[in-house]
Design a protein around this motif. Structure first.
Motif, PDB file in Angstrom:
ATOM      1  N   ASP A  48       0.816  -1.289  -0.079  1.00  0.00           N
ATOM      2  CA  ASP A  48      -0.021   0.065   0.062  1.00  0.00           C
ATOM      3  C   ASP A  48       0.886   1.188   0.013  1.00  0.00           C
ATOM      4  O   ASP A  48       1.774   1.320   0.810  1.00  0.00           O
ATOM      5  CB  ASP A  48      -0.811   0.109   1.008  1.00  0.00           C
ATOM      6  CG  ASP A  48      -1.770   1.113   1.071  1.00  0.00           C
ATOM      7  OD1 ASP A  48      -2.607   1.231   0.230  1.00  0.00           O
ATOM      8  OD2 ASP A  48      -1.774   2.139   2.167  1.00  0.00           O
ATOM      9  N   SER A  70      -1.989  -1.085  -3.502  1.00  0.00           N
ATOM     10  CA  SER A  70      -3.114  -0.200  -3.215  1.00  0.00           C
ATOM     11  C   SER A  70      -2.526   1.306  -2.874  1.00  0.00           C
ATOM     12  O   SER A  70      -1.477   1.399  -2.827  1.00  0.00           O
ATOM     13  CB  SER A  70      -3.964  -0.530  -2.020  1.00  0.00           C
ATOM     14  OG  SER A  70      -3.147  -1.099  -0.944  1.00  0.00           O
ATOM     15  N   LYS A  82      -3.717   4.897  -0.652  1.00  0.00           N
ATOM     16  CA  LYS A  82      -4.465   5.403   0.365  1.00  0.00           C
ATOM     17  C   LYS A  82      -4.357   6.727   0.284  1.00  0.00           C
ATOM     18  O   LYS A  82      -3.341   7.454   0.158  1.00  0.00           O
ATOM     19  CB  LYS A  82      -4.059   4.962   1.865  1.00  0.00           C
ATOM     20  CG  LYS A  82      -4.981   5.295   2.843  1.00  0.00           C
ATOM     21  CD  LYS A  82      -4.580   4.663   4.092  1.00  0.00           C
ATOM     22  CE  LYS A  82      -5.657   4.988   5.199  1.00  0.00           C
ATOM     23  NZ  LYS A  82      -5.290   6.190   6.214  1.00  0.00           N
ATOM     24  N   TYR A  94      -2.324   0.859 -10.159  1.00  0.00           N
ATOM     25  CA  TYR A  94      -2.853   0.498  -8.617  1.00  0.00           C
ATOM     26  C   TYR A  94      -4.094  -0.338  -8.623  1.00  0.00           C
ATOM     27  O   TYR A  94      -4.773  -0.383  -9.909  1.00  0.00           O
ATOM     28  CB  TYR A  94      -2.879   1.728  -7.837  1.00  0.00           C
ATOM     29  CG  TYR A  94      -4.000   2.669  -8.242  1.00  0.00           C
ATOM     30  CD1 TYR A  94      -5.291   2.695  -7.776  1.00  0.00           C
ATOM     31  CD2 TYR A  94      -3.666   3.488  -9.197  1.00  0.00           C
ATOM     32  CE1 TYR A  94      -6.073   3.390  -8.438  1.00  0.00           C
ATOM     33  CE2 TYR A  94      -4.375   4.579  -9.695  1.00  0.00           C
ATOM     34  CZ  TYR A  94      -6.059   4.394  -9.075  1.00  0.00           C
ATOM     35  OH  TYR A  94      -6.947   5.240  -9.560  1.00  0.00           O
ATOM     36  N   ASP A  95      -4.361  -1.194  -7.887  1.00  0.00           N
ATOM     37  CA  ASP A  95      -5.276  -2.072  -8.052  1.00  0.00           C
ATOM     38  C   ASP A  95      -6.423  -1.897  -6.913  1.00  0.00           C
ATOM     39  O   ASP A  95      -7.671  -2.103  -7.364  1.00  0.00           O
ATOM     40  CB  ASP A  95      -4.896  -3.394  -7.466  1.00  0.00           C
ATOM     41  CG  ASP A  95      -3.762  -4.075  -8.214  1.00  0.00           C
ATOM     42  OD1 ASP A  95      -4.001  -4.153  -9.532  1.00  0.00           O
ATOM     43  OD2 ASP A  95      -2.774  -4.102  -7.915  1.00  0.00           O
ATOM     44  N   ASN A  96      -6.120  -0.980  -5.854  1.00  0.00           N
ATOM     45  CA  ASN A  96      -7.065  -0.605  -5.108  1.00  0.00           C
ATOM     46  C   ASN A  96      -7.018   0.510  -4.271  1.00  0.00           C
ATOM     47  O   ASN A  96      -5.905   1.187  -4.451  1.00  0.00           O
ATOM     48  CB  ASN A  96      -7.173  -1.570  -3.604  1.00  0.00           C
ATOM     49  CG  ASN A  96      -7.142  -3.079  -4.327  1.00  0.00           C
ATOM     50  OD1 ASN A  96      -8.128  -3.598  -4.799  1.00  0.00           O
ATOM     51  ND2 ASN A  96      -6.175  -4.023  -4.149  1.00  0.00           N
ATOM     52  N   ILE A  97      -8.217   1.473  -3.841  1.00  0.00           N
ATOM     53  CA  ILE A  97      -7.997   2.634  -3.242  1.00  0.00           C
ATOM     54  C   ILE A  97      -8.529   2.400  -1.616  1.00  0.00           C
ATOM     55  O   ILE A  97      -9.607   1.826  -1.668  1.00  0.00           O
ATOM     56  CB  ILE A  97      -8.959   3.538  -3.950  1.00  0.00           C
ATOM     57  CG1 ILE A  97      -8.476   3.406  -5.457  1.00  0.00           C
ATOM     58  CG2 ILE A  97      -8.717   4.959  -3.443  1.00  0.00           C
ATOM     59  CD1 ILE A  97      -9.495   4.400  -6.339  1.00  0.00           C
ATOM     60  N   THR A  98      -8.002   3.024  -0.820  1.00  0.00           N
ATOM     61  CA  THR A  98      -8.380   3.353   0.524  1.00  0.00           C
ATOM     62  C   THR A  98      -8.528   4.996   0.663  1.00  0.00           C
ATOM     63  O   THR A  98      -7.661   5.474   0.515  1.00  0.00           O
ATOM     64  CB  THR A  98      -7.676   2.865   1.670  1.00  0.00           C
ATOM     65  OG1 THR A  98      -7.417   1.240   1.332  1.00  0.00           O
ATOM     66  CG2 THR A  98      -8.042   3.267   2.898  1.00  0.00           C
ATOM     67  N   LYS A 137     -11.693  -1.456  -9.792  1.00  0.00           N
ATOM     68  CA  LYS A 137     -10.930  -1.398  -8.367  1.00  0.00           C
ATOM     69  C   LYS A 137     -12.025  -1.452  -7.325  1.00  0.00           C
ATOM     70  O   LYS A 137     -12.850  -1.066  -7.568  1.00  0.00           O
ATOM     71  CB  LYS A 137     -10.076  -0.128  -8.662  1.00  0.00           C
ATOM     72  CG  LYS A 137      -9.167  -0.238  -9.613  1.00  0.00           C
ATOM     73  CD  LYS A 137      -8.586   1.172  -9.753  1.00  0.00           C
ATOM     74  CE  LYS A 137      -7.762   1.300 -11.001  1.00  0.00           C
ATOM     75  NZ  LYS A 137      -6.621   0.640 -11.440  1.00  0.00           N
ATOM     76  N   CYS A 179     -12.608  -0.438  -3.330  1.00  0.00           N
ATOM     77  CA  CYS A 179     -12.503   0.831  -2.351  1.00  0.00           C
ATOM     78  C   CYS A 179     -12.832   0.473  -0.954  1.00  0.00           C
ATOM     79  O   CYS A 179     -13.803  -0.267  -0.638  1.00  0.00           O
ATOM     80  CB  CYS A 179     -13.361   2.029  -2.878  1.00  0.00           C
ATOM     81  SG  CYS A 179     -12.879   3.554  -2.093  1.00  0.00           S
TER      82      CYS A 179
END
Length: 192
Positions: free
Chosen positions: A29, A72, A74, A96-100, A131, A133
């Motif tokens: 991340d 990911s 953030k 990127y694969d994911n977002i926080t 993606k 979240c």
């Protein structure tokens, strides 16, 4: 998942390469959300909203070192005058694969009410790009976490400060999501 932060793109490749070899994590991340003055004044964390070209380089270096592992990012709801959506759009097709999303602004640090609409808008952005979240910020009860998930449509919640001194928050949130009544931890559980 190991979180990394800093201001220099080449350092990310070296750090992630070493961390990957030593710890074999499930993913990495990148922290583009930290509001701490010591981090921001060093050109890292949420101030990278000001230099998306550098953020893209950082993402590329982490992905290159992480190989097939998910990466990911953030974020904060905003950094000064730049909202999270504007920053995300400036990243283009960065890998990127994911977002926080921490649903508070840089200025709020860890205080005040989170902006659930920022979580909703970032979740919609993520889902349009296939993606996931995760929402974060001020989710200090099962009831609040469930309501925030329903409002935003996010895929999950992240808890940080609300777990300090209260590791039972995770059970409370899980129970709320499964419509199980909240039973506070007993004194014995807390002591143990």
């Amino acid at each position: 998942i190991i979180q990394v932060f800093g201001p220099e793109p080449p350092h990310f490749y070296v750090a992630v390469y070493i961390l990957n070899k030593l710890f074999k994590p499930d993913g990495f991340d990148i922290n583009f959300g930290c509001p701490a003055r010591s981090v921001v004044n060093n050109g890292a964390g949420s101030c990278l909203f000001l230099t998306p070209e550098k953020a893209i380089q950082i993402i590329n270096e982490v992905k290159r070192a992480a190989g097939p592992l998910p990466v990911s990012i953030k974020l904060r709801a905003s950094y000064k005058h730049i909202p999270a959506l504007e920053f995300l759009e400036s990243l283009g097709d960065a890998p990127y694969d994911n977002i926080t999303i921490h649903m508070r602004s840089y200025e709020q640090v860890h205080h005040g009410e989170p902006n659930w609409d920022s979580g909703k808008f970032v979740t919609e952005f993520a889902h349009l790009r296939n993606k996931t979240c995760i929402i974060n910020g001020g989710l200090d009860s099962g009831v609040k976490a469930k309501a925030a998930l329903e409002h935003t449509g996010a895929d999950g919640v992240m808890v940080a400060q609300a777990s300090l001194g209260n590791p039972f928050i995770f059970r409370e949130i899980k129970n709320a999501l499964n419509s199980i009544p909240h039973i506070p931890a007993t004194t014995t559980e807390r002591i143990n």
